[in-house]
Design a protein around this motif. Structure first.
Motif, PDB file in Angstrom:
ATOM      1  N   TYR A  40       0.822  -1.209   0.000  1.00  0.00           N
ATOM      2  CA  TYR A  40       0.000   0.000   0.000  1.00  0.00           C
ATOM      3  C   TYR A  40       0.859   1.264   0.000  1.00  0.00           C
ATOM      4  CZ  TYR A  40       0.721  -0.554   5.076  1.00  0.00           C
ATOM      5  OH  TYR A  40       1.272  -0.736   6.324  1.00  0.00           O
ATOM      6  N   ARG A  41       0.205   2.343  -0.470  1.00  0.00           N
ATOM      7  CA  ARG A  41       0.772   3.693  -0.450  1.00  0.00           C
ATOM      8  C   ARG A  41      -0.258   4.597   0.186  1.00  0.00           C
ATOM      9  NH1 ARG A  41       3.630   3.573  -6.216  1.00  0.00           N
ATOM     10  NH2 ARG A  41       1.567   2.994  -6.930  1.00  0.00           N
ATOM     11  N   ILE A 161       0.145  11.093  -8.786  1.00  0.00           N
ATOM     12  CA  ILE A 161       0.196   9.664  -9.077  1.00  0.00           C
ATOM     13  C   ILE A 161      -1.209   9.057  -9.176  1.00  0.00           C
ATOM     14  CG2 ILE A 161       0.458   8.912  -6.681  1.00  0.00           C
ATOM     15  CD1 ILE A 161       2.327   6.693  -7.665  1.00  0.00           C
ATOM     16  N   ILE A 162      -2.105   9.478  -8.310  1.00  0.00           N
ATOM     17  CA  ILE A 162      -3.480   8.947  -8.350  1.00  0.00           C
ATOM     18  C   ILE A 162      -4.124   9.272  -9.693  1.00  0.00           C
ATOM     19  CG2 ILE A 162      -5.795   9.147  -7.336  1.00  0.00           C
ATOM     20  CD1 ILE A 162      -3.838   7.568  -5.586  1.00  0.00           C
ATOM     21  N   ARG A 169      -2.320   6.436 -17.402  1.00  0.00           N
ATOM     22  CA  ARG A 169      -0.956   6.862 -17.746  1.00  0.00           C
ATOM     23  C   ARG A 169       0.120   6.163 -16.921  1.00  0.00           C
ATOM     24  NH1 ARG A 169      -3.424  12.198 -17.358  1.00  0.00           N
ATOM     25  NH2 ARG A 169      -2.392  12.366 -15.356  1.00  0.00           N
ATOM     26  N   TYR A 170      -0.283   5.316 -15.965  1.00  0.00           N
ATOM     27  CA  TYR A 170       0.693   4.719 -15.062  1.00  0.00           C
ATOM     28  C   TYR A 170       0.994   3.258 -15.396  1.00  0.00           C
ATOM     29  CZ  TYR A 170       3.152   4.026 -10.614  1.00  0.00           C
ATOM     30  OH  TYR A 170       4.110   3.775  -9.669  1.00  0.00           O
ATOM     31  N   PHE A 171      -0.040   2.473 -15.686  1.00  0.00           N
ATOM     32  CA  PHE A 171       0.121   1.057 -16.010  1.00  0.00           C
ATOM     33  C   PHE A 171      -0.212   0.809 -17.477  1.00  0.00           C
ATOM     34  CE2 PHE A 171      -1.111   0.938 -11.454  1.00  0.00           C
ATOM     35  CZ  PHE A 171       0.038   0.363 -10.950  1.00  0.00           C
ATOM     36  N   GLY A 183       5.356  14.533 -14.937  1.00  0.00           N
ATOM     37  CA  GLY A 183       4.559  14.332 -13.735  1.00  0.00           C
ATOM     38  C   GLY A 183       5.208  13.394 -12.742  1.00  0.00           C
ATOM     39  N   GLY A 184       5.381  12.141 -13.115  1.00  0.00           N
ATOM     40  CA  GLY A 184       5.919  11.139 -12.193  1.00  0.00           C
ATOM     41  C   GLY A 184       7.413  11.036 -12.255  1.00  0.00           C
ATOM     42  N   SER A 185       7.929  10.126 -11.461  1.00  0.00           N
ATOM     43  CA  SER A 185       9.369   9.914 -11.439  1.00  0.00           C
ATOM     44  C   SER A 185       9.781   8.866 -12.427  1.00  0.00           C
ATOM     45  CB  SER A 185       9.818   9.515 -10.039  1.00  0.00           C
ATOM     46  OG  SER A 185       9.110   8.380  -9.593  1.00  0.00           O
TER      47      SER A 185
END
Length: 185
Positions: A40-41, A161-162, A169-171, A183-185
């Protein structure tokens, strides 16, 4: 249009990635990695920025579509979550030791890399009285990440990130982490 997943048994629940917001505004991201481990985050609340991988947990089906997950962290924090994913609802109770409530900044890290500090702090500072936070939450995202997917919770939370996750855009299509151009790292 994708058919809505219906949760009935524990097998339906395992491998699922959730984002939810408690009624008090705290936002969490949580993954049922397998039948005994969660990742979790934490994106909002007094320990925002904290993230944990491979936390041992007990997971059971209470009745069709309702699941209880419980664990004790190395910090001494106890957690009990009741997921009702078909209703997009959750009830969580977090039992923070006094030291975490008074020094939350100590825990805002990737816990796995600082287990000695968590254990040392648990012994150094007072545990009682516990700070109990019982809250309902609304599930705002449900993703089928699959079992033992180390890409789900693989980095510290960052601003946006959410939104990156929810917007796709993340997965990638295999639920693997994509490299973000901004945006992200």
């Amino acid at each position: 249009m994708e058919k809505k997943k219906i949760f009935k048994d524990l097998e339906d629940f395992l491998g699922t990635h959730f984002i939810y917001t408690y009624d008090n505004g705290w936002e969490y991201e949580w993954y049922a990695k397998n039948d005994h481990t969660v990742d979790y985050r934490i994106h909002g609340g007094m320990v925002a920025g904290r993230w944990v991988t491979d936390q041992e947990a007990d997971m059971v089906k209470l009745t069709d579509g309702v699941f209880k997950i419980t664990w004790t962290e190395p910090t001494g924090t106890d957690v009990a979550l009741d997921f009702m994913p078909n209703e997009k609802k959750l009830h969580g109770t977090i039992f923070f030791p006094k030291w975490v409530h008074e020094h939350p900044e100590i825990t805002v890290t990737h816990q796995n890399e600082h287990l000695d500090l968590m254990l040392e702090s648990r012994e150094k500072y007072e545990t009682y009285p516990k700070y109990v936070v019982p809250e309902f939450a609304t599930i705002t995202y449900i993703g089928n990440a699959g079992i033992n997917n180390d890409d789900v919770i693989s980095e510290a939370p960052y601003p946006g990130i959410i939104e990156d996750i929810k917007s796709g855009r993340y997965f990638d299509e295999n639920y693997k982490r994509m490299m973000l151009s901004e945006g992200g790292s």
